[in-house]
Design a protein around this motif. Structure first.
Motif, PDB file in Angstrom:
ATOM      1  N   SER A   1       2.180   9.290   0.619  1.00 31.59           N
ATOM      2  CA  SER A   1       2.138   8.030   1.354  1.00 31.59           C
ATOM      3  C   SER A   1       2.957   6.946   0.683  1.00 31.59           C
ATOM      4  O   SER A   1       2.957   6.781  -0.527  1.00 31.59           O
ATOM      5  N   LYS A   2       3.664   6.169   1.515  1.00 31.76           N
ATOM      6  CA  LYS A   2       4.450   5.050   0.991  1.00 31.76           C
ATOM      7  C   LYS A   2       3.551   3.938   0.479  1.00 31.76           C
ATOM      8  O   LYS A   2       3.877   3.257  -0.475  1.00 31.76           O
ATOM      9  N   VAL A   3       2.424   3.720   1.151  1.00 27.47           N
ATOM     10  CA  VAL A   3       1.526   2.644   0.726  1.00 27.47           C
ATOM     11  C   VAL A   3       0.995   2.945  -0.666  1.00 27.47           C
ATOM     12  O   VAL A   3       0.877   2.076  -1.514  1.00 27.47           O
TER      13      VAL A   3
ATOM     14  N   TYR B   1      -6.505   7.947  -1.797  1.00 23.23           N
ATOM     15  CA  TYR B   1      -5.678   8.875  -1.028  1.00 23.23           C
ATOM     16  C   TYR B   1      -6.110  10.313  -1.253  1.00 23.23           C
ATOM     17  O   TYR B   1      -6.071  10.814  -2.371  1.00 23.23           O
ATOM     18  N   PRO B   2      -6.517  10.993  -0.179  1.00 22.92           N
ATOM     19  CA  PRO B   2      -6.855  12.411  -0.316  1.00 22.92           C
ATOM     20  C   PRO B   2      -5.577  13.225  -0.529  1.00 22.92           C
ATOM     21  O   PRO B   2      -4.479  12.731  -0.285  1.00 22.92           O
TER      22      PRO B   2
ATOM     23  N   HIS C   1       2.774  -2.193   6.425  1.00 26.31           N
ATOM     24  CA  HIS C   1       2.596  -0.929   5.707  1.00 26.31           C
ATOM     25  C   HIS C   1       1.472  -0.106   6.306  1.00 26.31           C
ATOM     26  O   HIS C   1       0.540   0.273   5.635  1.00 26.31           O
ATOM     27  N   ARG C   2       1.592   0.134   7.542  1.00 20.44           N
ATOM     28  CA  ARG C   2       0.526   0.861   8.223  1.00 20.44           C
ATOM     29  C   ARG C   2       0.470   2.314   7.743  1.00 20.44           C
ATOM     30  O   ARG C   2       1.453   3.036   7.785  1.00 20.44           O
TER      31      ARG C   2
ATOM     32  N   PHE D   1      -5.188   2.755   5.032  1.00 17.35           N
ATOM     33  CA  PHE D   1      -5.186   1.329   4.727  1.00 17.35           C
ATOM     34  C   PHE D   1      -4.116   0.595   5.521  1.00 17.35           C
ATOM     35  O   PHE D   1      -2.988   1.067   5.623  1.00 17.35           O
ATOM     36  N   LYS D   2      -4.487  -0.522   6.091  1.00 19.73           N
ATOM     37  CA  LYS D   2      -3.466  -1.402   6.649  1.00 19.73           C
ATOM     38  C   LYS D   2      -3.862  -2.844   6.374  1.00 19.73           C
ATOM     39  O   LYS D   2      -5.028  -3.131   6.082  1.00 19.73           O
TER      40      LYS D   2
END
Ligand SMILES: [Zn+2]
Length: 217
Positions: A37-39, A30-31, A170-171, A176-177
């Motif tokens: 982000s939730k993911v 994650y940048p 979790h899009r 990532f998905k």
């Protein structure tokens, strides 16, 4: 298969009363602009033995994954920041050498080029299988051992009827998905479930969780 013991066992080995939580998606992916982000915050319980020992593999995973295809905006942001910083650290030359050793010459119309092949890198695949096992625990609420999971680059197009039947979970579209389908009810299918993972919009991997180690191809 009523093995529901969510949050009571390690997601990776099943040990009872795990003392830590593990980020299923390595936070290295994650940048800075995606830190909320939730993911990223998708965590599973893990014993400290299973949670430790990835500090070298996850940056390696990120480096190969970001190098392995066309960059989107998130990949460019990673490259500007963490990846460059990581390669400039004390052990940066060793990391760079690791990456270089993973590059394979390929013939193209324009002559020989070098290309990263994550699917032939055992450390990369180990991290990818760990991600699948974490997602599996999160979604299906029981752990699967490493020898039940296989991962490869998606080499063929999946028929759209099949894709449409697999809801997207979790899009976080540009990072990532994942999608998955369960086959436990089908005796003739050797897989328990199949997972489609997409990183940075265009790096697609397919994973299978097998019903037994012997059913592996
Ligand atoms: Zn464990």
């Amino acid at each position: 298969m009523a093995r529901r013991h969510k949050n009571k066992h390690c997601a990776y080995c099943g040990a009872p009363a795990p003392e830590t939580k593990d980020h299923v998606i390595p936070h290295e992916l994650y940048p800075p602009s995606k830190l909320n982000s939730k993911v990223q915050r998708l965590t599973v319980p893990a014993c400290s033995k299973c949670n430790n020992g990835w500090s070298d593999d996850e940056p390696h995973f990120r480096t190969l994954l970001t190098l392995a295809g066309e960059p989107n905006a998130a990949v460019r942001e990673l490259w500007d920041g963490v990846v460059n910083r990581s390669l400039r650290k004390e052990d940066g030359p060793r990391r760079l050498e690791d990456v270089w050793n993973r590059m394979r010459p390929i013939e193209t119309d324009g002559g020989v080029r070098h290309k990263i092949y994550p699917a032939s890198d055992q450390r990369f695949l180990k991290v990818m299988r760990k991600i699948v096992r974490g997602l599996h625990y999160h979604e299906r609420e029981y752990y699967v051992s490493d020898d039940l999971v296989s991962v490869d680059i998606l080499r063929t197009e999946i028929p759209s009827e099949f894709l449409d039947a697999m809801p997207v979970h979790h899009r976080e579209p540009d990072i990532f998905k994942y999608q998955f389908e369960v086959f436990d009810a089908f005796e003739d299918i050797p897989m328990s479930s199949t997972w489609l993972l997409t990183f940075f919009e265009n790096r697609k991997f397919i994973a299978s969780v097998w019903k037994s180690p012997e059913s592996h191809p």
